[in-house]
Design a protein around this motif. Structure first.
Motif, PDB file in Angstrom:
ATOM      1  N   GLU A 166       5.478   4.971  -8.744  1.00  0.00           N
ATOM      2  CA  GLU A 166       5.846   3.719  -8.090  1.00  0.00           C
ATOM      3  C   GLU A 166       5.918   3.923  -6.580  1.00  0.00           C
ATOM      4  N   GLY A 167       5.164   3.071  -5.802  1.00  0.00           N
ATOM      5  CA  GLY A 167       5.130   3.163  -4.350  1.00  0.00           C
ATOM      6  C   GLY A 167       3.864   3.786  -3.826  1.00  0.00           C
ATOM      7  N   ASP A 168       3.030   4.426  -4.690  1.00  0.00           N
ATOM      8  CA  ASP A 168       1.768   5.003  -4.229  1.00  0.00           C
ATOM      9  C   ASP A 168       0.756   3.898  -3.890  1.00  0.00           C
ATOM     10  N   ALA A 169      -0.253   4.269  -3.077  1.00  0.00           N
ATOM     11  CA  ALA A 169      -1.332   3.336  -2.723  1.00  0.00           C
ATOM     12  C   ALA A 169      -2.554   3.604  -3.596  1.00  0.00           C
TER      13      ALA A 169
ATOM     14  N   ARG B   6       3.083 -10.308  -1.684  1.00  0.00           N
ATOM     15  CA  ARG B   6       2.594  -8.990  -1.265  1.00  0.00           C
ATOM     16  C   ARG B   6       1.320  -9.129  -0.418  1.00  0.00           C
TER      17      ARG B   6
ATOM     18  N   ASP C 284       0.448  -5.992   1.863  1.00  0.00           N
ATOM     19  CA  ASP C 284       0.450  -4.891   0.896  1.00  0.00           C
ATOM     20  C   ASP C 284      -0.748  -4.941  -0.044  1.00  0.00           C
TER      21      ASP C 284
ATOM     22  N   GLY D 238       1.494  -0.307  -2.138  1.00  0.00           N
ATOM     23  CA  GLY D 238       2.555   0.345  -2.908  1.00  0.00           C
ATOM     24  C   GLY D 238       2.602  -0.227  -4.300  1.00  0.00           C
TER      25      GLY D 238
ATOM     26  N   LYS E  36       3.593  -1.069  -8.160  1.00  0.00           N
ATOM     27  CA  LYS E  36       4.839  -1.334  -8.866  1.00  0.00           C
ATOM     28  C   LYS E  36       4.580  -1.267 -10.370  1.00  0.00           C
TER      29      LYS E  36
END
Length: 965
Positions: free
Chosen positions: A146-149, A202, A207, A224, A226
């Motif tokens: 969670e939070g990675d691109a 987002r 994002d 990021g 989720k």
């Protein structure tokens, strides 16, 4: 412009249209300004580029046989079909477009107006182009925290010749929802970026982005991830084209391979408690259950709650408070018997009003926490202990009785059924069932009346054309009456069941009762028809009447009845429909016998139908029948009749006026030396308006010979030659002529010995009677004998008879030789004849005195030629002998001399040769034929018995001498 009120206008989707091969295509068509029914019919056709003037029928809303053969299978298989948008508008669907579907489409609406006024069809063109769109993305399996691109690349290209736009988008599939993909981000055909509802915030925050690199590369970037992003991601490209009506249409779509994305996250603590206001209830009471969730920071967390009864799901409450009822509970919730709601983020309530025995059991509350409201994967689940709920039932005192005032009826009569309900403590719903005796254990729903009084007929009774519109009425608080306006046949008999259901506090009780009904068919009531006429033979111009008497247990005024009048002109031919009289009195005349319409009069009374023919013609002669059909009472006469019968056949003969024809019957003779001959046929008396057909016959000299038809000249002077006279040579020699109004002649040109015999004619008298030519009678003339007189001087010709044999395929020469010298200044002519079984000698070859040769039988002309006519040898050589050449032959020689210089040649002498019998031998060689063809071998076989006898006598004599010694 130019249209007025009430003028029909057909409009079709504007073209030209370009669609991709293999795609699903629709074309719309609508009509306005029409008269007649609100539901119009449509017919679609195509004009192919290879034959732009030829209409090829595709599909129709009214005629199943409308499609041509090349479209029949696609229409039957729903590959091509018409969708009705409303009464005057339709869509033509082509589910899989093919190259051969390109062309000009025509939408046609059959006329329902009182007159033709306006346009009845419209056309548009459709072109089929190749699908050049492609979309690809490498399939991956990604596991992220969670939070990675993440960045995904999609390659999209096209090479369509027409001007088109592209749209490219990414979609997310979660769980098993293959058909419910969630939109992430799309670049539209108008080059506008549009995020899906769950990704809008987002996207605004940057994002989630979409970048285009070069002409074909599109990249999706999620900064990021989720837990809600977890699932199957794919790219979808669409190609769009602008139609002439300025609307954009997607002509092709392509999806890429999927990339699997798993997002790893952490779980939290969770506790659940369940409570009930009361656990022991009576039927009809209210049950309320409360589920309390214990969790830290609960206001910012997302819970899904599932209520269960006896481990079976009842309802699901998602994090937004949206309810998903399970099957079996959804209907009760709509009726207000069940209620579930989210009181707060930690308190959930389930309420059941008017509980019944089925609501008894163990209730559970299952809670799942989600990272986001759309996450289907729970982190932790706790299930509380079950709560047992007991429900005490109540009893019903309802009673029911069923009766009818129509226990025995005839098809077409109404049925009246009554159902009396007593002791019902609440609202009652009613169902009527038919239990047909021919299908034991089977029941058919007739009608339903709900608690609010709404009526719903069963599927078999919804079409009012068969039995009329059902009536189910509530006469008092517990009395219900069902009326079926018209019974169809015996199948409507049997048991009828009434089921009454009482509803109280969420529970129902049902009571049943039955009554028997008997329905008799109209066919079983003795329908019979008898046809009669006062006279069977009528004179030309006399009127006659046919009466079709109907016998039945009802009159023709009580039931709808129709009659068909049938006519059979020939005993071996088919019957034709003269006229049909419908129950409404409408008369439709048949097309096969149009002469009857202006001459026939139709009538009807209580028990019979009548057909009156004025001024009978020969065309009215034949066999008549009537066919009667009756329909059930109280129903429009449509479909199959309830009963039908066909009468006996009655023959009518029409006698023509008497013929006054008289033909000269005196015998005569005609004798000629050579040249032409004329045979006369004279009409002594006939009517002034008569026309004549003349047939000439020849009786050959043989005593028992059969007459041979030479030629028939019809009253319109059409010639028909007999089988013996059909060759061109014979047709040119035998001519039928009409010399005057009452004199006919048969001209015989260049008569020869084979033409001798007795000639006569048969004259037919024909007159015109209103509608055609008819033969009144005929007469036969006397015999006229034709003889050829031979000159006094005789030629010397070999008179010996011969018998020759020839093998098939070989040649043979038939002898005919002049004996003595030919006188100076004279010429010879020769004719070869073959004696026929008919008694008439047939000429094969004619050598004229001028040296010309004629072949009356052309089929043998190539195989016949004379040997040495100049030397007095007129022998006939027949090459390539065939089996049909066998027979008797002879030749006739004539000597001709010119009377003076420049004058015609005249016969001086004549002679006939002897007969030659020709026998043909099959081509196969046999032992016997070899012996017969070898003289030495034949002589040896003939003398062999004599030699044997001499040897035996000598041996006997030697033995006798030895015995005496």
């Amino acid at each position: 412009p130019g249209l007025t009120t009430g003028q029909r206008v057909v409009t079709v989707q504007e073209g030209p249209l370009y669609r991709v091969r293999g795609s699903h295509v629709t074309l719309w068509c609508k009509v306005s300004g029409y008269q007649g029914p609100a539901e119009q019919n449509f017919q679609w056709s195509i004009y192919l580029p290879s034959a732009p003037e030829r209409e090829v029928q595709i599909v129709s809303t009214v005629d199943p046989s409308f499609p041509y053969a090349i479209y029949t299978q696609r229409v039957r298989g729903r590959g091509i079909f018409v969708e009705r948008l409303q009464g005057d508008a339709v869509l033509l669907h082509i589910t899989e477009l093919q190259d051969r579907d390109a062309g000009q489409y025509e939408c046609h609406t059959p006329n329902t107006d009182e007159r033709y006024f306006g346009s009845y069809s419209a056309k548009t063109s459709l072109s089929v182009i190749a699908d050049t769109l492609s979309a690809s993305m490498a399939a991956q399996a990604l596991t992220l925290t969670e939070g990675d691109a993440v960045e995904l690349t999609c390659e999209v290209s096209k090479s369509t010749a027409q001007h088109t736009h592209l749209s490219v988008g990414w979609y997310l599939l979660q769980g098993a929802g293959e058909h419910h993909a969630e939109e992430v981000l799309t670049l539209s055909k108008d080059f506008i970026l549009k995020p899906g509802p769950s990704y809008e915030q987002r996207f605004l925050e940057g994002d989630v982005r979409l970048n285009k690199v070069g002409n074909t590369t599109y990249k999706l970037f999620i900064g990021g991830v989720k837990p809600s992003d977890q699932g199957q991601l794919y790219c979808e490209a669409a190609e769009w084209i602008e139609d002439p009506d300025e609307t954009w249409k997607d002509i092709s779509r392509k999806k890429t391979e999927r990339t699997s994305l798993v997002v790893v996250s952490q779980g939290r603590d969770l506790s659940v408690d369940i409570a009930a206001a009361a656990r022991s209830l009576s039927e009809g009471d209210t049950l309320q259950l409360k589920c309390v969730v214990g969790a830290t920071r609960s206001s910012s967390r997302n819970f899904e709650v599932i209520w269960l009864l006896n481990s079976m799901e009842v309802v699901t409450v998602d994090p937004h408070g949206v309810l998903i009822w399970e099957e079996g509970y959804e209907e009760r919730a709509k009726m207000g018997q069940l209620r579930a709601f989210k009181q707060s983020n930690t308190v959930y309530v389930l309420t059941i009003y008017e509980v019944g025995p089925k609501d008894e059991g163990t209730y559970q509350c299952s809670v799942s926490e989600m990272e986001t409201p759309a996450d289907l994967d729970s982190i932790q689940t706790n299930v509380s202990s079950g709560i047992q709920v007991n429900v005490k039932p109540i009893e019903s005192r309802m009673r029911l009785s069923v009766s009818t005032s129509t226990p025995r009826v005839t098809a077409g009569d109404p049925l009246i059924l009554r159902c009396q309900v007593q002791g019902a403590a609440g609202p009652v719903s009613l169902r009527w069932w038919h239990l047909p005796p021919q299908h034991p254990g089977h029941r058919v729903l007739v009608a339903t009346m709900e608690q609010d009084g709404s009526l719903s007929p069963g599927s078999a009774y919804q079409d009012g054309r068969a039995r009329g519109s059902l009536r189910l009425e509530k006469e008092s608080s517990g009395a219900f009456t069902l009326v079926i306006p018209s019974t169809v046949d015996e199948d409507d008999g049997g048991q009828y069941r009434c089921e009454a259901t009482q509803w109280s506090r969420g529970r129902n009780w049902t009571e049943k009762g039955e009554v028997a009904v008997t329905v008799s068919s109209m066919a079983g009531l003795g329908l019979h028809a008898t046809l009669r006429s006062r006279i069977a033979t009528v004179r030309y111009g006399q009127s006659f009447e046919l009466v079709c008497q109907v016998n039945a247990s009802y009159t023709l005024e009580e039931v709808p009845a129709s009659v068909r009048w049938l006519f059979q002109p020939s005993p071996t031919g088919p019957s034709h429909e003269l006229a049909r009289v419908f129950p409404s009195g409408t008369v439709v005349w048949g097309t096969a016998q149009p002469r009857f319409q202006g001459k026939a009069q139709l009538a009807k009374d209580d028990t019979s139908f009548r057909l009156h023919i004025h001024r009978a013609l020969p065309a009215n002669e034949g066999t008549y029948q009537c066919e009667v059909e009756v329909w059930r009472r109280n129903i429009l006469p449509r479909g199959q009749p309830a009963a039908s019968t066909k009468s006996n056949a009655v023959g009518i003969k029409v006698v023509l006026p008497e013929s006054k024809l008289q033909v000269a019957t005196k015998d005569s003779s005609v004798e000629i030396v050579s040249g032409n001959a004329a045979i006369e046929c004279r009409v002594v008396f006939a009517q002034n308006n008569s026309q004549f057909a003349v047939t000439w016959y020849l009786l050959p000299p043989l005593a028992d010979a059969t007459p041979l038809q030479i030629v028939r000249a019809s009253y319109s002077n059409i010639l028909e030659y007999g089988s013996e006279f059909r060759s061109p040579a014979q047709k040119s020699r035998f001519l039928s002529q009409r010399v005057s109004s009452n004199l006919f002649q048969l001209q015989i040109l260049s008569a020869n010995l084979g033409d001798q015999g007795r000639y006569y004619c048969v004259v037919e008298e024909w007159v015109w009677l209103v509608d055609g030519w008819y033969k009144l009678g005929e007469g036969t003339s006397g015999r006229t004998a034709l003889k050829l007189k031979l000159p006094g001087e005789q030629l010397q010709v070999e008179r010996a008879n011969h018998s020759l044999s020839a093998r098939e395929g070989e040649g043979v020469t038939l002898p005919c030789r002049l004996q003595g010298a030919l006188l100076p200044g004279t010429r010879l002519s020769a004719t070869w004849f073959q004696v026929k079984s008919s008694g008439r000698d047939s000429a094969l070859l004619v050598l004229r005195c001028g040296g010309t040769v004629e072949y009356p039988e052309e089929r043998r002309a190539g195989r016949l030629y004379l040997r040495r006519p100049a030397a007095g040898d007129f022998s006939l050589t027949l090459s390539s002998v065939q089996s049909g050449d066998a027979g008797l032959y002879y030749c006739q020689l004539q000597q001709w001399q010119q009377q003076s210089q420049g004058k015609d040649w005249a016969p001086r002498a004549s002679a006939r040769s002897g007969y030659t019998q020709l026998t043909t031998i099959p081509p196969e060689s046999t032992v016997l034929s070899r012996i017969c063809s070898s003289p030495s071998l034949l002589n040896f076989i003939l003398y062999l018995p004599l030699v044997l006898i001499l040897l035996l006598a000598l041996a006997f004599f030697c033995w006798y001498c030895k015995f005496r010694k």
